[in-house]
Motif scaffolding. Structure first.
Motif, PDB file in Angstrom:
ATOM      1  N   GLU A 253      12.719 -16.193 -11.516  1.00 14.91           N
ATOM      2  CA  GLU A 253      11.684 -15.416 -12.010  1.00 14.91           C
ATOM      3  C   GLU A 253      10.994 -14.756 -11.009  1.00 14.91           C
ATOM      4  O   GLU A 253      10.758 -15.001  -9.828  1.00 14.91           O
ATOM      5  N   PRO A 254      10.486 -13.512 -11.434  1.00 15.24           N
ATOM      6  CA  PRO A 254       9.663 -12.800 -10.588  1.00 15.24           C
ATOM      7  C   PRO A 254       8.391 -13.340  -9.906  1.00 15.24           C
ATOM      8  O   PRO A 254       7.820 -14.378 -10.818  1.00 15.24           O
ATOM      9  N   LEU A 255       7.967 -12.979  -8.927  1.00 16.26           N
ATOM     10  CA  LEU A 255       6.667 -13.561  -8.454  1.00 16.26           C
ATOM     11  C   LEU A 255       5.490 -13.303  -9.347  1.00 16.26           C
ATOM     12  O   LEU A 255       5.336 -12.163  -9.728  1.00 16.26           O
ATOM     13  N   GLU A 256       4.558 -14.253  -9.396  1.00 14.75           N
ATOM     14  CA  GLU A 256       3.289 -14.062 -10.180  1.00 14.75           C
ATOM     15  C   GLU A 256       2.565 -13.038  -9.476  1.00 14.75           C
ATOM     16  O   GLU A 256       2.580 -13.115  -8.157  1.00 14.75           O
TER      17      GLU A 256
ATOM     18  N   THR B 270       5.416 -23.650   5.561  1.00 11.78           N
ATOM     19  CA  THR B 270       4.662 -24.387   4.805  1.00 11.78           C
ATOM     20  C   THR B 270       2.960 -24.122   4.889  1.00 11.78           C
ATOM     21  O   THR B 270       2.793 -23.547   5.781  1.00 11.78           O
ATOM     22  N   MET B 271       2.287 -24.275   3.819  1.00 14.50           N
ATOM     23  CA  MET B 271       0.865 -24.082   3.801  1.00 14.50           C
ATOM     24  C   MET B 271       0.290 -24.615   5.070  1.00 14.50           C
ATOM     25  O   MET B 271      -0.712 -24.408   5.684  1.00 14.50           O
TER      26      MET B 271
ATOM     27  N   LYS C 156      -1.583 -20.980  -4.492  1.00 13.40           N
ATOM     28  CA  LYS C 156      -0.016 -21.292  -4.446  1.00 13.40           C
ATOM     29  C   LYS C 156       0.590 -20.353  -3.210  1.00 13.40           C
ATOM     30  O   LYS C 156       0.029 -19.504  -2.761  1.00 13.40           O
ATOM     31  N   LYS C 157       1.782 -21.109  -2.665  1.00 12.22           N
ATOM     32  CA  LYS C 157       2.384 -20.562  -1.623  1.00 12.22           C
ATOM     33  C   LYS C 157       2.753 -19.281  -2.197  1.00 12.22           C
ATOM     34  O   LYS C 157       2.758 -17.916  -1.112  1.00 12.22           O
ATOM     35  N   ASP C 158       3.250 -18.728  -3.245  1.00 12.64           N
ATOM     36  CA  ASP C 158       3.920 -17.508  -3.543  1.00 12.64           C
ATOM     37  C   ASP C 158       2.620 -16.372  -3.391  1.00 12.64           C
ATOM     38  O   ASP C 158       2.991 -15.297  -3.056  1.00 12.64           O
TER      39      ASP C 158
ATOM     40  N   THR D  68      -8.826 -25.032   3.113  1.00 11.57           N
ATOM     41  CA  THR D  68      -9.305 -23.802   2.976  1.00 11.57           C
ATOM     42  C   THR D  68      -8.057 -22.759   2.636  1.00 11.57           C
ATOM     43  O   THR D  68      -8.301 -21.648   2.109  1.00 11.57           O
ATOM     44  N   VAL D  69      -7.004 -23.055   3.197  1.00  6.39           N
ATOM     45  CA  VAL D  69      -6.021 -22.256   2.807  1.00  6.39           C
ATOM     46  C   VAL D  69      -5.568 -22.154   1.298  1.00  6.39           C
ATOM     47  O   VAL D  69      -5.486 -21.076   0.623  1.00  6.39           O
TER      48      VAL D  69
END
Length: 217
Positions: free
Chosen positions: A125-128, A39-40, A60-62, A53-54
């Motif tokens: 779907e592909p990663l952004e 997780t973040m 986004k995590k991705d 800050t993260v």
């Protein structure tokens, strides 16, 4: 340097330092916990920063996942570029690449990249922003293509094969096998009588023997 410029430089340096700390923390968390389960908040805890800050650096995590994977691929690109610049025949460069892949102590790097490949493969779907990762991957391909092109010219590779096709196939097969052995070497129940290091050495010798031009001394 005027105070305003000094302040701006220090601000940018601090920003880069925090971003680097987050990426290094994410690499540790993703490697140890797995990308899917991480997780973040885990990353924030590891980096000793607030969760806000993260998210400020990686909304986004991705995006964080992709940044970490791209960073590791840049390390691979650096290895390829270093070897490509050596003043040695193509066959020797291939041997050096084999040796780079053979470092079984790179377990953390291999585990992370395998985890990333599995994560991406299961996405619908592909990663952004995947272009940033693909760009580094393509640059690795270009550097390797230059090595293969040298092999077609310097006579160190047997002339009856397509240097580009054969070298690409061989280096991919060796790389995949090395990654698998690296992962298995850290699983006690998967210990083998034939040591992984020796298996890689044997495979390297087989490939080099096949590639070597018999007309050269």
């Amino acid at each position: 340097m005027d105070p305003k410029t000094r302040y701006e430089n220090e601000r940018l340096a601090g920003k880069e330092s925090r971003e680097r700390a987050i990426l290094e923390a994410a690499e540790q968390v993703f490697t140890n916990k797995g990308i899917e389960k991480a997780t973040m908040q885990d990353v924030a805890n590891e980096a000793n920063v607030g969760i806000a800050t993260v998210f400020r650096f990686f909304p986004k995590k991705d995006k964080l996942i992709l940044a970490v994977a791209t960073r590791k691929m840049e390390d691979v690109l650096s290895d390829f570029r270093e070897i490509a610049e050596f003043n040695v025949p193509c066959l020797k460069k291939i041997e050096l690449l084999f040796d780079k892949f053979s470092f079984l102590e790179r377990h953390a790097q291999v585990k992370l990249l395998e985890n990333f490949d599995s994560y991406v493969a299961h996405l619908t779907e592909p990663l952004e922003d995947i272009e940033s990762y693909n760009s580094v991957y393509q640059e690795i391909s270009h550097v390797f293509a230059s090595i293969a092109e040298q092999g077609a010219k310097d006579g160190s590779i047997r002339p009856d094969v397509s240097a580009q096709d054969v070298l690409t196939t061989i280096i991919n097969v060796f790389g995949i096998f090395a990654r698998k052995l690296t992962l298995l070497s850290h699983i006690p129940v998967a210990r083998q009588d034939f040591p992984p290091e020796r298996q890689l050495t044997v495979l390297k010798e087989i490939f080099l023997s096949y590639l070597r031009n018999p007309n050269q001394a």
